[in-house]
Design a protein around this motif. Sequence first.
Motif, PDB file in Angstrom:
ATOM      1  N   ALA A   1      14.135 -63.526 -64.311  1.00 23.22           N
ATOM      2  CA  ALA A   1      14.687 -62.580 -65.326  1.00 23.22           C
ATOM      3  C   ALA A   1      14.682 -62.195 -66.547  1.00 23.22           C
ATOM      4  O   ALA A   1      14.403 -60.948 -66.659  1.00 23.22           O
ATOM      5  N   VAL A   2      14.146 -62.725 -67.409  1.00 21.14           N
ATOM      6  CA  VAL A   2      13.381 -62.754 -68.621  1.00 21.14           C
ATOM      7  C   VAL A   2      12.350 -61.763 -68.365  1.00 21.14           C
ATOM      8  O   VAL A   2      12.089 -60.498 -69.153  1.00 21.14           O
ATOM      9  N   HIS A   3      11.747 -62.168 -67.681  1.00 23.24           N
ATOM     10  CA  HIS A   3      10.492 -61.350 -67.147  1.00 23.24           C
ATOM     11  C   HIS A   3      10.763 -59.629 -66.611  1.00 23.24           C
ATOM     12  O   HIS A   3      10.401 -58.607 -67.196  1.00 23.24           O
ATOM     13  N   GLU A   4      12.039 -59.207 -66.158  1.00 26.58           N
ATOM     14  CA  GLU A   4      12.233 -58.448 -65.607  1.00 26.58           C
ATOM     15  C   GLU A   4      13.276 -57.690 -67.056  1.00 26.58           C
ATOM     16  O   GLU A   4      12.824 -56.777 -67.484  1.00 26.58           O
ATOM     17  N   THR A   5      13.887 -58.437 -67.459  1.00 25.74           N
ATOM     18  CA  THR A   5      14.770 -58.078 -69.027  1.00 25.74           C
ATOM     19  C   THR A   5      14.077 -57.832 -69.836  1.00 25.74           C
ATOM     20  O   THR A   5      14.369 -57.391 -70.966  1.00 25.74           O
ATOM     21  N   ARG A   6      12.986 -58.628 -70.943  1.00 28.71           N
ATOM     22  CA  ARG A   6      12.657 -59.175 -71.754  1.00 28.71           C
ATOM     23  C   ARG A   6      13.402 -59.106 -73.013  1.00 28.71           C
ATOM     24  O   ARG A   6      12.664 -58.916 -74.187  1.00 28.71           O
ATOM     25  N   ARG A   7      14.675 -59.823 -72.856  1.00 24.12           N
ATOM     26  CA  ARG A   7      15.458 -60.216 -73.608  1.00 24.12           C
ATOM     27  C   ARG A   7      16.191 -61.007 -73.466  1.00 24.12           C
ATOM     28  O   ARG A   7      15.985 -61.721 -72.091  1.00 24.12           O
ATOM     29  N   VAL A   8      16.770 -61.618 -74.330  1.00 26.20           N
ATOM     30  CA  VAL A   8      17.342 -63.597 -74.287  1.00 26.20           C
ATOM     31  C   VAL A   8      18.440 -63.731 -75.468  1.00 26.20           C
ATOM     32  O   VAL A   8      18.607 -62.888 -76.389  1.00 26.20           O
ATOM     33  N   GLY A   9      19.153 -64.209 -75.236  1.00 28.77           N
ATOM     34  CA  GLY A   9      20.169 -65.049 -76.014  1.00 28.77           C
ATOM     35  C   GLY A   9      19.877 -66.331 -75.928  1.00 28.77           C
ATOM     36  O   GLY A   9      20.289 -67.305 -74.902  1.00 28.77           O
ATOM     37  N   ILE A  10      20.120 -67.086 -77.128  1.00 32.25           N
ATOM     38  CA  ILE A  10      19.962 -68.647 -77.725  1.00 32.25           C
ATOM     39  C   ILE A  10      20.690 -68.686 -77.911  1.00 32.25           C
ATOM     40  O   ILE A  10      21.364 -68.325 -78.960  1.00 32.25           O
ATOM     41  N   ASN A  11      21.635 -69.855 -77.041  1.00 37.79           N
ATOM     42  CA  ASN A  11      23.299 -70.413 -77.877  1.00 37.79           C
ATOM     43  C   ASN A  11      22.607 -71.580 -78.258  1.00 37.79           C
ATOM     44  O   ASN A  11      22.567 -72.466 -78.046  1.00 37.79           O
ATOM     45  N   LEU A  12      23.163 -71.608 -79.434  1.00 31.20           N
ATOM     46  CA  LEU A  12      22.518 -72.772 -80.488  1.00 31.20           C
ATOM     47  C   LEU A  12      23.457 -73.912 -79.534  1.00 31.20           C
ATOM     48  O   LEU A  12      24.579 -73.580 -80.522  1.00 31.20           O
ATOM     49  N   LEU A  13      23.882 -74.765 -79.176  1.00 24.98           N
ATOM     50  CA  LEU A  13      25.015 -75.260 -78.755  1.00 24.98           C
ATOM     51  C   LEU A  13      25.447 -76.299 -79.692  1.00 24.98           C
ATOM     52  O   LEU A  13      25.217 -76.759 -80.243  1.00 24.98           O
ATOM     53  N   ALA A  14      27.369 -76.619 -79.779  1.00 25.32           N
ATOM     54  CA  ALA A  14      27.452 -77.094 -80.647  1.00 25.32           C
ATOM     55  C   ALA A  14      28.301 -78.638 -80.723  1.00 25.32           C
ATOM     56  O   ALA A  14      28.295 -78.790 -79.224  1.00 25.32           O
ATOM     57  N   GLU A  15      27.950 -79.756 -81.264  1.00 27.18           N
ATOM     58  CA  GLU A  15      28.285 -81.013 -80.861  1.00 27.18           C
ATOM     59  C   GLU A  15      29.770 -80.860 -80.034  1.00 27.18           C
ATOM     60  O   GLU A  15      30.575 -79.998 -80.287  1.00 27.18           O
ATOM     61  N   GLY A  16      29.669 -81.832 -78.712  1.00 30.73           N
ATOM     62  CA  GLY A  16      30.848 -82.040 -78.009  1.00 30.73           C
ATOM     63  C   GLY A  16      30.389 -81.048 -77.381  1.00 30.73           C
ATOM     64  O   GLY A  16      30.799 -81.075 -76.046  1.00 30.73           O
ATOM     65  N   HIS A  17      29.140 -80.601 -77.221  1.00 33.97           N
ATOM     66  CA  HIS A  17      28.596 -79.694 -75.725  1.00 33.97           C
ATOM     67  C   HIS A  17      27.859 -80.356 -74.631  1.00 33.97           C
ATOM     68  O   HIS A  17      27.212 -79.782 -73.618  1.00 33.97           O
ATOM     69  N   ASP A  18      28.271 -81.704 -74.613  1.00 31.05           N
ATOM     70  CA  ASP A  18      27.644 -82.258 -73.781  1.00 31.05           C
ATOM     71  C   ASP A  18      27.731 -82.276 -71.959  1.00 31.05           C
ATOM     72  O   ASP A  18      25.960 -81.059 -71.245  1.00 31.05           O
ATOM     73  N   ALA A  19      28.499 -81.988 -71.756  1.00 33.37           N
ATOM     74  CA  ALA A  19      28.711 -81.155 -70.234  1.00 33.37           C
ATOM     75  C   ALA A  19      27.799 -80.179 -69.758  1.00 33.37           C
ATOM     76  O   ALA A  19      27.765 -79.924 -69.191  1.00 33.37           O
TER      77      ALA A  19
END
Length: 169
Positions: free
Chosen positions: A70-88
């Motif tokens: 999908a990224v080859h198609e869009t050439r854009r990414v969002g990077i979500n830096l997870l917070a403590e407690g986001h294990d699941a």
Amino acid sequence: MTITTNRTAIPVSGERFRSIMGEVCAQVAVVTTTTEAGPHGTTVTAFCSLSLDPPMVCVALDRGSRLLAAVHETRRVGINLLAEGHDALAMRFASKGDDKFAGTAWTLSAGLPRLDGNAGWVAGEVLDFVGGGDHVVLFCLVTAAETADRRPLVYSRRTFGTHSGLLPA
């Protein structure tokens, strides 16, 4: 895998390499993009800053991941830096399931899927794709960045947690 030095070849098993890399404490992130088919995302720990001027990051994705296609198609990414407690949440996006976003609170930010409650957010334009073994490294120009007052989710020794210096005394 064999590492060659200018003197000898030293065999390093996958299990030995995994074991030593397990000692590294890594930020857990969910990389996202969106296409006409909808949002896509996967959990990564191979993410780091690359350049301050211009602001750039790099992130590694498995060669076989649907997100990479999908990224080859869009050439854009969002990077979500997870917070403590986001294990699941990290485990959900690490799975091979089709609808990882079902039941997950998210919005579009800069046209990219942004998960709610993150420790930070980076949007980027992919400038280059560079192969590295079984992964592809994306070199991304940062186009948006925000931080939140939340402790980051980190991964080490096959366990989620946060940096001890960030915990209450």
